[in-house]
Design a protein around this motif. Sequence first.
Motif, PDB file in Angstrom:
ATOM      1  N   UNK A   1       0.683  -1.058   0.084  1.00 10.32           N
ATOM      2  CA  UNK A   1       0.019  -0.066  -0.081  1.00 10.32           C
ATOM      3  C   UNK A   1       0.866   1.312  -0.002  1.00 10.32           C
ATOM      4  N   UNK A   2       2.237   1.319   0.677  1.00 12.88           N
ATOM      5  CA  UNK A   2       2.917   2.430   0.852  1.00 12.88           C
ATOM      6  C   UNK A   2       3.987   2.564  -0.587  1.00 12.88           C
ATOM      7  N   UNK A   3       3.942   3.591  -1.249  1.00  7.37           N
ATOM      8  CA  UNK A   3       4.905   3.694  -2.287  1.00  7.37           C
ATOM      9  C   UNK A   3       6.166   4.463  -1.790  1.00  7.37           C
ATOM     10  N   UNK A   4       5.982   5.591  -0.805  1.00  3.12           N
ATOM     11  CA  UNK A   4       7.269   5.950  -0.310  1.00  3.12           C
ATOM     12  C   UNK A   4       6.796   6.754   1.261  1.00  3.12           C
TER      13      UNK A   4
ATOM     14  N   UNK B   1       0.956   6.597  -1.466  1.00  7.71           N
ATOM     15  CA  UNK B   1       0.364   5.485  -2.054  1.00  7.71           C
ATOM     16  C   UNK B   1      -0.210   5.833  -3.447  1.00  7.71           C
ATOM     17  N   UNK B   2      -0.561   4.548  -4.282  1.00  7.46           N
ATOM     18  CA  UNK B   2      -1.037   4.723  -5.431  1.00  7.46           C
ATOM     19  C   UNK B   2      -2.572   5.707  -5.338  1.00  7.46           C
ATOM     20  N   UNK B   3      -3.015   6.147  -6.567  1.00  6.03           N
ATOM     21  CA  UNK B   3      -4.377   7.033  -6.418  1.00  6.03           C
ATOM     22  C   UNK B   3      -5.517   6.160  -5.922  1.00  6.03           C
ATOM     23  N   UNK B   4      -5.507   4.796  -6.095  1.00  7.26           N
ATOM     24  CA  UNK B   4      -6.649   4.160  -5.397  1.00  7.26           C
ATOM     25  C   UNK B   4      -6.558   3.608  -4.177  1.00  7.26           C
ATOM     26  N   UNK B   5      -5.630   3.998  -3.522  1.00 14.99           N
ATOM     27  CA  UNK B   5      -5.054   3.748  -2.044  1.00 14.99           C
ATOM     28  C   UNK B   5      -5.894   4.177  -1.096  1.00 14.99           C
ATOM     29  N   UNK B   6      -6.400   3.488  -0.001  1.00 12.97           N
ATOM     30  CA  UNK B   6      -7.155   4.101   1.000  1.00 12.97           C
ATOM     31  C   UNK B   6      -6.452   4.974   1.837  1.00 12.97           C
ATOM     32  N   UNK B   7      -7.157   6.107   1.840  1.00 14.31           N
ATOM     33  CA  UNK B   7      -6.387   7.439   2.599  1.00 14.31           C
ATOM     34  C   UNK B   7      -6.215   7.342   3.970  1.00 14.31           C
TER      35      UNK B   7
ATOM     36  N   UNK C   1       6.397  21.868  -2.714  1.00 12.25           N
ATOM     37  CA  UNK C   1       5.712  23.216  -3.300  1.00 12.25           C
ATOM     38  C   UNK C   1       4.369  23.085  -3.431  1.00 12.25           C
ATOM     39  N   UNK C   2       3.628  21.996  -3.678  1.00  9.32           N
ATOM     40  CA  UNK C   2       2.052  21.681  -3.419  1.00  9.32           C
ATOM     41  C   UNK C   2       1.601  21.923  -2.103  1.00  9.32           C
ATOM     42  N   UNK C   3       2.452  21.424  -1.165  1.00 12.11           N
ATOM     43  CA  UNK C   3       1.688  21.055   0.147  1.00 12.11           C
ATOM     44  C   UNK C   3       2.461  22.035   1.211  1.00 12.11           C
ATOM     45  N   UNK C   4       3.300  22.699   1.154  1.00  8.81           N
ATOM     46  CA  UNK C   4       3.881  23.519   2.281  1.00  8.81           C
ATOM     47  C   UNK C   4       3.127  24.467   2.791  1.00  8.81           C
ATOM     48  N   UNK C   5       2.362  25.184   1.961  1.00  8.11           N
ATOM     49  CA  UNK C   5       1.596  26.234   2.297  1.00  8.11           C
ATOM     50  C   UNK C   5       0.002  25.905   2.529  1.00  8.11           C
ATOM     51  N   UNK C   6      -0.226  24.665   2.620  1.00  9.79           N
ATOM     52  CA  UNK C   6      -1.698  24.414   2.848  1.00  9.79           C
ATOM     53  C   UNK C   6      -1.930  23.674   4.259  1.00  9.79           C
ATOM     54  N   UNK C   7      -3.182  23.732   4.617  1.00  6.39           N
ATOM     55  CA  UNK C   7      -3.493  23.284   6.117  1.00  6.39           C
ATOM     56  C   UNK C   7      -4.244  21.784   5.794  1.00  6.39           C
ATOM     57  N   UNK C   8      -4.261  21.346   4.538  1.00  7.83           N
ATOM     58  CA  UNK C   8      -5.198  20.133   4.453  1.00  7.83           C
ATOM     59  C   UNK C   8      -3.990  19.074   4.704  1.00  7.83           C
ATOM     60  N   UNK C   9      -4.373  17.858   4.720  1.00  2.44           N
ATOM     61  CA  UNK C   9      -3.579  16.470   5.062  1.00  2.44           C
ATOM     62  C   UNK C   9      -3.587  15.630   3.843  1.00  2.44           C
ATOM     63  N   UNK C  10      -4.122  15.822   2.779  1.00  3.76           N
ATOM     64  CA  UNK C  10      -4.112  14.714   1.628  1.00  3.76           C
ATOM     65  C   UNK C  10      -4.225  15.703   0.374  1.00  3.76           C
ATOM     66  N   UNK C  11      -3.460  14.966  -0.383  1.00  6.48           N
ATOM     67  CA  UNK C  11      -3.438  15.755  -1.946  1.00  6.48           C
ATOM     68  C   UNK C  11      -3.138  14.529  -2.966  1.00  6.48           C
ATOM     69  N   UNK C  12      -3.679  14.772  -4.143  1.00  7.81           N
ATOM     70  CA  UNK C  12      -3.578  14.044  -5.427  1.00  7.81           C
ATOM     71  C   UNK C  12      -2.548  14.633  -6.309  1.00  7.81           C
ATOM     72  N   UNK C  13      -1.432  14.128  -6.579  1.00  6.06           N
ATOM     73  CA  UNK C  13      -0.259  14.524  -7.025  1.00  6.06           C
ATOM     74  C   UNK C  13       0.333  13.314  -7.869  1.00  6.06           C
ATOM     75  N   UNK C  14       0.423  13.762  -9.389  1.00  8.96           N
ATOM     76  CA  UNK C  14       1.185  12.817 -10.260  1.00  8.96           C
ATOM     77  C   UNK C  14       0.418  11.443 -10.338  1.00  8.96           C
ATOM     78  N   UNK C  15      -0.797  11.354 -10.102  1.00  8.65           N
ATOM     79  CA  UNK C  15      -1.489  10.203  -9.845  1.00  8.65           C
ATOM     80  C   UNK C  15      -1.287   9.218  -8.969  1.00  8.65           C
ATOM     81  N   UNK C  16      -0.783   9.897  -7.768  1.00 11.65           N
ATOM     82  CA  UNK C  16      -0.482   9.377  -6.370  1.00 11.65           C
ATOM     83  C   UNK C  16      -1.536  10.107  -5.242  1.00 11.65           C
ATOM     84  N   UNK C  17      -1.644   9.208  -4.236  1.00 15.60           N
ATOM     85  CA  UNK C  17      -2.319   9.848  -3.061  1.00 15.60           C
ATOM     86  C   UNK C  17      -1.288  10.047  -2.001  1.00 15.60           C
ATOM     87  N   UNK C  18      -1.273  11.398  -1.677  1.00 18.85           N
ATOM     88  CA  UNK C  18      -0.264  11.802  -0.668  1.00 18.85           C
ATOM     89  C   UNK C  18      -0.943  12.218   0.644  1.00 18.85           C
ATOM     90  N   UNK C  19      -0.417  11.729   1.662  1.00 20.59           N
ATOM     91  CA  UNK C  19      -0.852  12.235   2.885  1.00 20.59           C
ATOM     92  C   UNK C  19       0.179  12.912   3.984  1.00 20.59           C
TER      93      UNK C  19
END
Length: 173
Positions: A8-11, A77-83, A46-64
Amino acid sequence: ASEPSLYTVKAILILDNDGDRLFAKYYDDTYPSVKEQKAFEKNIFNKTHRTDSEIALLEGLTVVYKSSIDLYFYVIGSSYENELMLMAVLNCLFDSLSQMLRKNVEKRALLENMEGLFLAVDEIVDGGVILESDPQQVVHRVALRGEDVPLTEQTVSQVLQSAKEQIKWSLLR
């Protein structure tokens, strides 16, 4: 969606407040070269350091992610991974480090305890498979593994700390 998988974890990444890598562990070859990894890390920061959210979709990946003082923690994780699964890994890592660093989760403390970080990450995720999500268990296992290190492989600071403890106890008797 594709078949469910244990992988489930890519990185797992930890960046400082300039977006520079302090820790990165990639579990697949989505970004095979260090150059591609660093480009991805810059993009994600660059996409996340100024935001207060906890999740992003980036380059087809799910990022928490979450930040603490001068650190940014990411679980990818991958885009279809359980957040929620990815969030469990992120929270486990953060809470484990928080306990290990005595709630002092910042860059200097982390750099002084990189060994503990490596052990904790290995306890939480192995080859992309989530093994543990309870920070108490992780901290306990890291402490056990730390005690098992033979004297020849201990760092100077560990040897000095051990000597200090022994002297302290001999004085207190």
